[in-house]
Design a protein around this motif. Sequence first.
Motif, PDB file in Angstrom:
ATOM      1  N   SER A   1       0.762  -1.112  -0.487  1.00 24.52           N
ATOM      2  CA  SER A   1      -0.515   0.427   0.022  1.00 24.52           C
ATOM      3  C   SER A   1       0.539   1.581  -0.087  1.00 24.52           C
ATOM      4  O   SER A   1       2.509   1.221   0.574  1.00 24.52           O
ATOM      5  CB  SER A   1      -0.896   0.073   1.175  1.00 24.52           C
ATOM      6  N   TRP A   2       0.683   2.351  -0.457  1.00 27.31           N
ATOM      7  CA  TRP A   2       1.329   3.230  -0.910  1.00 27.31           C
ATOM      8  C   TRP A   2       1.409   3.885   1.066  1.00 27.31           C
ATOM      9  O   TRP A   2       2.751   4.238   1.346  1.00 27.31           O
ATOM     10  CB  TRP A   2       0.437   4.901  -1.018  1.00 27.31           C
ATOM     11  N   LEU A   3       0.631   3.861   1.816  1.00 24.59           N
ATOM     12  CA  LEU A   3       0.991   4.508   3.179  1.00 24.59           C
ATOM     13  C   LEU A   3       1.892   3.381   3.939  1.00 24.59           C
ATOM     14  O   LEU A   3       2.816   4.375   4.373  1.00 24.59           O
ATOM     15  CB  LEU A   3      -0.274   4.231   3.965  1.00 24.59           C
ATOM     16  N   ASP A   4       2.193   2.420   4.119  1.00 23.12           N
ATOM     17  CA  ASP A   4       3.335   1.282   3.634  1.00 23.12           C
ATOM     18  C   ASP A   4       4.630   1.658   3.352  1.00 23.12           C
ATOM     19  O   ASP A   4       5.770   2.225   4.139  1.00 23.12           O
ATOM     20  CB  ASP A   4       2.912  -0.442   4.059  1.00 23.12           C
ATOM     21  N   GLY A   5       3.942   2.051   2.508  1.00 21.55           N
ATOM     22  CA  GLY A   5       5.512   2.387   1.687  1.00 21.55           C
ATOM     23  C   GLY A   5       6.429   3.443   2.226  1.00 21.55           C
ATOM     24  O   GLY A   5       7.283   4.086   1.859  1.00 21.55           O
ATOM     25  N   LEU A   6       5.282   4.069   2.188  1.00 18.97           N
ATOM     26  CA  LEU A   6       5.545   5.883   2.374  1.00 18.97           C
ATOM     27  C   LEU A   6       6.089   5.746   3.923  1.00 18.97           C
ATOM     28  O   LEU A   6       7.699   5.908   4.289  1.00 18.97           O
ATOM     29  CB  LEU A   6       4.736   6.996   2.680  1.00 18.97           C
ATOM     30  N   ALA A   7       5.907   5.070   4.971  1.00 12.81           N
ATOM     31  CA  ALA A   7       6.553   5.342   5.999  1.00 12.81           C
ATOM     32  C   ALA A   7       7.693   4.398   6.256  1.00 12.81           C
ATOM     33  O   ALA A   7       8.873   4.768   6.619  1.00 12.81           O
ATOM     34  CB  ALA A   7       5.387   4.515   6.928  1.00 12.81           C
ATOM     35  N   ARG A   8       8.076   2.956   5.705  1.00 12.65           N
ATOM     36  CA  ARG A   8       8.717   2.432   5.422  1.00 12.65           C
ATOM     37  C   ARG A   8       9.821   3.011   4.365  1.00 12.65           C
ATOM     38  O   ARG A   8      11.419   3.348   4.977  1.00 12.65           O
ATOM     39  CB  ARG A   8       8.915   1.041   4.506  1.00 12.65           C
ATOM     40  N   ALA A   9      10.497   4.233   3.705  1.00 14.29           N
ATOM     41  CA  ALA A   9      10.130   5.253   2.427  1.00 14.29           C
ATOM     42  C   ALA A   9      11.245   5.888   3.992  1.00 14.29           C
ATOM     43  O   ALA A   9      12.907   6.221   3.745  1.00 14.29           O
ATOM     44  CB  ALA A   9      10.357   5.428   2.052  1.00 14.29           C
ATOM     45  N   LEU A  10      10.206   6.538   5.099  1.00 13.98           N
ATOM     46  CA  LEU A  10      10.725   7.425   5.255  1.00 13.98           C
ATOM     47  C   LEU A  10      11.825   6.642   6.326  1.00 13.98           C
ATOM     48  O   LEU A  10      12.916   7.402   6.698  1.00 13.98           O
ATOM     49  CB  LEU A  10       9.623   8.235   6.359  1.00 13.98           C
TER      50      LEU A  10
END
Length: 242
Positions: free
Chosen positions: A78-87
């Motif tokens: 998902s987009w939110l999970d991916g964004l948290a992991r990227a941060l």
Amino acid sequence: MEPTNVKFYQLGNGGDLIFERDLDGLSEHLGRPHPEFHGVEVNDQHGGELQWVITADLRGKVEPPTSERILFSFRESSWLDGLARALQEGLARLCGQNVMHPQLRHHVDHLDYMLFQTQKELDNSRGYANQTHFALTQHGEAIRMLNKDRKSLRLQRAKKDATIVRLRAKIAALEITVKAQEDQLREIEEDDGGIDLQGGGAFLSDDDDFEEDEDPEEVDYEFLEAAEDGIIPIDVDVDVEE
């Protein structure tokens, strides 16, 4: 295949995601531009499962002393999970790039490797969870269809039971009608002097009412009187041949 959905997120706009303030504050302290993150939803999996390709872009410092650009990408569900992991991974990579102490830098690199392995295990776990969720969804659909069929069968059974009850009531009413008609016919027969209106066998002849026919060959001679010599004269017609 064209992407079905595209997302973009840039730090420095007052967001409050996990690791966002830490990464943005460290980037500003190092003189770097605000990190940027891109997400593209793709449908290239064998099972038709949608995934997101997340790309993190941590641009380096333009003015001297310059710094290297950090660019990496990965897949997430998902987009939110991916964004948290990227941060989180961007913060770890940025810290590892700017550690000057050799031993501490080695420690940070090791932590980055452990983070990568942990994220890989999380990806596998998430994939398994998605497959399990898909299987449970299919089972739920099957259960709903079975419940629907069960309700339909119960409705059909209720209709059949109602039909049976109605037919039994009709049969009982017909039996009462037949009994009443039989009683009425019996009363009419009694009033008419015993005439059988129901087609009985009271007026039919029976073979037992008649005696068997006598044999014409047998003749009873007891009524003839015997002569003095005990001989009973019998007239017999004898054909004499000429």
